[in-house]
Design a protein around this motif. Structure first.
Motif, PDB file in Angstrom:
ATOM      1  N   LEU A 224       0.829  -1.209   0.000  1.00 28.32           N
ATOM      2  CA  LEU A 224       0.000   0.000   0.000  1.00 28.32           C
ATOM      3  C   LEU A 224       0.862   1.257   0.000  1.00 28.32           C
ATOM      4  O   LEU A 224       0.571   2.229  -0.704  1.00 28.32           O
ATOM      5  N   HIS A 225       1.929   1.226   0.779  1.00 29.85           N
ATOM      6  CA  HIS A 225       2.821   2.384   0.861  1.00 29.85           C
ATOM      7  C   HIS A 225       3.496   2.639  -0.478  1.00 29.85           C
ATOM      8  O   HIS A 225       3.613   3.784  -0.927  1.00 29.85           O
ATOM      9  N   ARG A 226       3.936   1.583  -1.134  1.00 27.76           N
ATOM     10  CA  ARG A 226       4.562   1.727  -2.457  1.00 27.76           C
ATOM     11  C   ARG A 226       3.560   2.260  -3.477  1.00 27.76           C
ATOM     12  O   ARG A 226       3.897   3.109  -4.314  1.00 27.76           O
ATOM     13  N   GLU A 227       2.322   1.757  -3.398  1.00 25.20           N
ATOM     14  CA  GLU A 227       1.307   2.210  -4.343  1.00 25.20           C
ATOM     15  C   GLU A 227       0.960   3.672  -4.116  1.00 25.20           C
ATOM     16  O   GLU A 227       0.774   4.434  -5.068  1.00 25.20           O
ATOM     17  N   ARG A 228       0.867   4.073  -2.853  1.00 26.47           N
ATOM     18  CA  ARG A 228       0.578   5.480  -2.563  1.00 26.47           C
ATOM     19  C   ARG A 228       1.705   6.384  -3.069  1.00 26.47           C
ATOM     20  O   ARG A 228       1.451   7.448  -3.618  1.00 26.47           O
ATOM     21  N   GLU A 229       2.934   5.954  -2.914  1.00 27.37           N
ATOM     22  CA  GLU A 229       4.073   6.729  -3.412  1.00 27.37           C
ATOM     23  C   GLU A 229       3.996   6.858  -4.926  1.00 27.37           C
ATOM     24  O   GLU A 229       4.244   7.930  -5.483  1.00 27.37           O
ATOM     25  N   ARG A 230       3.657   5.762  -5.601  1.00 29.33           N
ATOM     26  CA  ARG A 230       3.542   5.796  -7.067  1.00 29.33           C
ATOM     27  C   ARG A 230       2.454   6.764  -7.505  1.00 29.33           C
ATOM     28  O   ARG A 230       2.646   7.581  -8.418  1.00 29.33           O
ATOM     29  N   LEU A 231       1.310   6.717  -6.847  1.00 32.48           N
ATOM     30  CA  LEU A 231       0.208   7.610  -7.182  1.00 32.48           C
ATOM     31  C   LEU A 231       0.574   9.058  -6.905  1.00 32.48           C
ATOM     32  O   LEU A 231       0.246   9.960  -7.685  1.00 32.48           O
ATOM     33  N   ASP A 236       1.407  14.198  -8.843  1.00 30.55           N
ATOM     34  CA  ASP A 236       2.041  15.407  -8.307  1.00 30.55           C
ATOM     35  C   ASP A 236       1.255  15.939  -7.110  1.00 30.55           C
ATOM     36  O   ASP A 236       0.954  17.114  -6.992  1.00 30.55           O
ATOM     37  N   ARG A 237       0.925  15.012  -6.192  1.00 26.83           N
ATOM     38  CA  ARG A 237       0.199  15.374  -4.984  1.00 26.83           C
ATOM     39  C   ARG A 237       0.904  14.746  -3.788  1.00 26.83           C
ATOM     40  O   ARG A 237       1.385  13.601  -3.863  1.00 26.83           O
ATOM     41  N   PRO A 238       0.973  15.435  -2.643  1.00 26.19           N
ATOM     42  CA  PRO A 238       1.596  14.842  -1.462  1.00 26.19           C
ATOM     43  C   PRO A 238       0.906  13.529  -1.088  1.00 26.19           C
ATOM     44  O   PRO A 238      -0.318  13.403  -1.225  1.00 26.19           O
ATOM     45  N   PRO A 239       1.655  12.546  -0.608  1.00 18.44           N
ATOM     46  CA  PRO A 239       1.059  11.242  -0.287  1.00 18.44           C
ATOM     47  C   PRO A 239      -0.130  11.327   0.664  1.00 18.44           C
ATOM     48  O   PRO A 239      -1.103  10.584   0.498  1.00 18.44           O
ATOM     49  N   PHE A 240      -0.050  12.212   1.663  1.00 22.36           N
ATOM     50  CA  PHE A 240      -1.148  12.279   2.630  1.00 22.36           C
ATOM     51  C   PHE A 240      -2.450  12.737   1.978  1.00 22.36           C
ATOM     52  O   PHE A 240      -3.537  12.528   2.537  1.00 22.36           O
ATOM     53  N   MET A 241      -2.359  13.388   0.791  1.00 21.43           N
ATOM     54  CA  MET A 241      -3.562  13.814   0.099  1.00 21.43           C
ATOM     55  C   MET A 241      -4.144  12.689  -0.764  1.00 21.43           C
ATOM     56  O   MET A 241      -5.261  12.807  -1.260  1.00 21.43           O
ATOM     57  N   ILE A 242      -3.390  11.624  -0.933  1.00 18.05           N
ATOM     58  CA  ILE A 242      -3.926  10.434  -1.602  1.00 18.05           C
ATOM     59  C   ILE A 242      -4.704   9.621  -0.568  1.00 18.05           C
ATOM     60  O   ILE A 242      -5.913   9.407  -0.691  1.00 18.05           O
ATOM     61  N   VAL A 243      -4.002   9.166   0.442  1.00 20.27           N
ATOM     62  CA  VAL A 243      -4.592   8.438   1.570  1.00 20.27           C
ATOM     63  C   VAL A 243      -3.762   8.782   2.800  1.00 20.27           C
ATOM     64  O   VAL A 243      -2.528   8.739   2.751  1.00 20.27           O
ATOM     65  N   GLY A 244      -4.419   9.087   3.897  1.00 15.63           N
ATOM     66  CA  GLY A 244      -3.705   9.453   5.114  1.00 15.63           C
ATOM     67  C   GLY A 244      -2.974   8.284   5.744  1.00 15.63           C
ATOM     68  O   GLY A 244      -3.274   7.109   5.473  1.00 15.63           O
ATOM     69  N   HIS A 245      -1.990   8.586   6.597  1.00 12.74           N
ATOM     70  CA  HIS A 245      -1.186   7.545   7.240  1.00 12.74           C
ATOM     71  C   HIS A 245      -2.058   6.576   8.037  1.00 12.74           C
ATOM     72  O   HIS A 245      -1.894   5.349   7.950  1.00 12.74           O
ATOM     73  N   GLU A 246      -2.962   7.110   8.855  1.00 18.03           N
ATOM     74  CA  GLU A 246      -3.797   6.247   9.691  1.00 18.03           C
ATOM     75  C   GLU A 246      -4.679   5.340   8.834  1.00 18.03           C
ATOM     76  O   GLU A 246      -4.892   4.166   9.169  1.00 18.03           O
ATOM     77  N   THR A 247      -5.185   5.887   7.741  1.00 18.40           N
ATOM     78  CA  THR A 247      -6.015   5.083   6.841  1.00 18.40           C
ATOM     79  C   THR A 247      -5.198   3.962   6.217  1.00 18.40           C
ATOM     80  O   THR A 247      -5.672   2.824   6.073  1.00 18.40           O
ATOM     81  N   LEU A 248      -3.965   4.266   5.851  1.00 17.04           N
ATOM     82  CA  LEU A 248      -3.098   3.253   5.243  1.00 17.04           C
ATOM     83  C   LEU A 248      -2.882   2.081   6.203  1.00 17.04           C
ATOM     84  O   LEU A 248      -2.968   0.908   5.807  1.00 17.04           O
TER      85      LEU A 248
END
Length: 380
Positions: A224-231, A236-248
């Motif tokens: 999940l962390h790798r996928e969020r980084e890829r997205l 061009d959006r900060p990772p926390f704006m894709i999915v938050g840490h707690e949600t991950l």
């Protein structure tokens, strides 16, 4: 007489003209506007400069491939470079352009040496110069073009008053005999070498809540962390704006298998599920399919035992620091940071000469507290 450069510097020709106009200046105030709130990775969006001759300029690094013509100004010891809280500014200028900076004056460090509590530039301008900088725009997207008139005025104000502020602070430091302290600290900051940025493949292990995950959960979280980084990089959006840490972490713990189950996870709104649901579900599936031998394991690192004598020395240093900070009117953590307390407690220098060689201690600390600290460490 050379023509004056425009306020906005967007072409190599204007940049060269600006560099020529700054030659022979006694001081140049510098600030930057970067954006890590709206973009990923963060980018440098604006460089503001003002000289002691009164002119201020907005350099657009988004329109310029390089800022090399300015490098001699930053390296010239005869030109004082004035920043406020220079750490981030220097990091961008050094990493992106390889600038070498000498003769630095940091108004934030000056405020710390004066024992001021309000360290923000806006508060300092109001308190020392009676200047109202207006509404803060730190959360603006500085990569957008064109900037509004209000944004341009705000950016220019960040440097237009820095030279006058530095003069006022220098006078106050001189009056209390601390000007040399600031010069040493600023010199160390300017000379600080930046380590290369390295992406930590195990960064996901530092997220809050991962200690409760079993190896399978850690494997899912890694995917999940790798996928969020890829997205994040793709969009061009900060990772926390894709999915938050707690949600991950919650996704890794509960491992939903379809969109309906995804929506039950806090932070997975309908919008998140529509945009990122398939990618998140695919990452979870990859984690669930990992062979047992490929699952990550959290390394169990025993907490190192601290000898009683080291704890006594550290406690004695913290006690001395609390009293000395009140006496000197300085913030305790600035007077003697915890990293220095740990170092001195573990390897106490036997005398003043050895104390002065401790990495990061600085001469001003050694002269200010040397005899007291060496004596205290011996006693402890």
């Amino acid at each position: 007489m050379s023509p004056q450069p425009p306020v906005w510097i967007r072409t190599p020709q204007d940049l060269t003209l600006l560099a020529v106009s700054l030659e022979g200046a006694a001081a140049v105030a510098i600030d930057t506007e970067a954006d890590s709130l709206h973009h990923y990775p963060g980018k440098l969006c604006l460089v503001q400069l003002a000289s002691d001759r009164g002119a201020a300029h907005l350099v657009d690094p988004l329109a310029l491939a390089d800022l090399a013509p300015l490098a001699p100004i930053f390296a010239d010891p005869a030109v004082v470079k004035i920043f406020h809280a220079a750490d981030n500014d220097l990091a961008y200028l050094k990493r992106l352009y390889g600038f070498s900076v000498v003769s630095l004056f940091d108004t934030s460090l000056a405020a710390r040496f004066l024992g001021l509590r309000a360290l923000g530039l806006d508060e300092m301008l109001r308190a020392h110069l009676g200047v109202d900088p207006g509404k803060s725009r730190q959360k603006d997207d500085w990569s957008r073009r064109p900037l509004s008139a209000e944004q341009a005025t705000y950016a220019l104000n960040d440097v237009l008053h820095l030279i006058a502020l530095s003069a006022r602070l220098r006078d106050e430091l001189r009056a209390v005999g601390r000007e040399a302290w600031l010069e040493e600290e600023c010199g160390a900051l300017a000379a600080l070498a930046l380590p290369p940025k390295i992406t930590d493949p195990d960064a996901y292990l530092g997220l809050k809540g991962t200690k409760d995950l079993d190896p399978r959960g850690l494997g899912v979280l890694r995917e999940l962390h790798r996928e969020r980084e890829r997205l994040a990089l793709e969009l061009d959006r900060p990772p926390f704006m894709i999915v938050g840490h707690e949600t991950l972490v919650a996704l890794a713990a509960r491992r939903p298998g379809d969109a309906a189950a995804l929506r039950e996870i806090p932070g997975c709104s309908d919008k998140v599920v529509r945009r990122f649901g398939p990618a998140l579900l695919a990452a979870i599936a990859r984690g669930l399919a990992l062979p047992d031998e490929d699952l990550p394991e959290r390394a169990r690192q025993p907490r190192p035992g601290v000898p009683a004598v080291v704890r006594r020395r550290a406690g004695a240093l913290r006690g001395w620091r609390a009293e000395a900070a009140k006496r000197l009117g300085l913030d305790p953590g600035f007077l003697l940071p915890q990293r220095l307390i740990d170092r001195l407690a573990a390897e106490p220098p036997p005398d003043l000469a050895a104390l002065a060689t401790v990495d990061g201690l600085r001469r001003w600390r050694a002269s200010l507290m040397g005899e007291e600290v060496v004596k205290l460490l011996r006693g402890a």
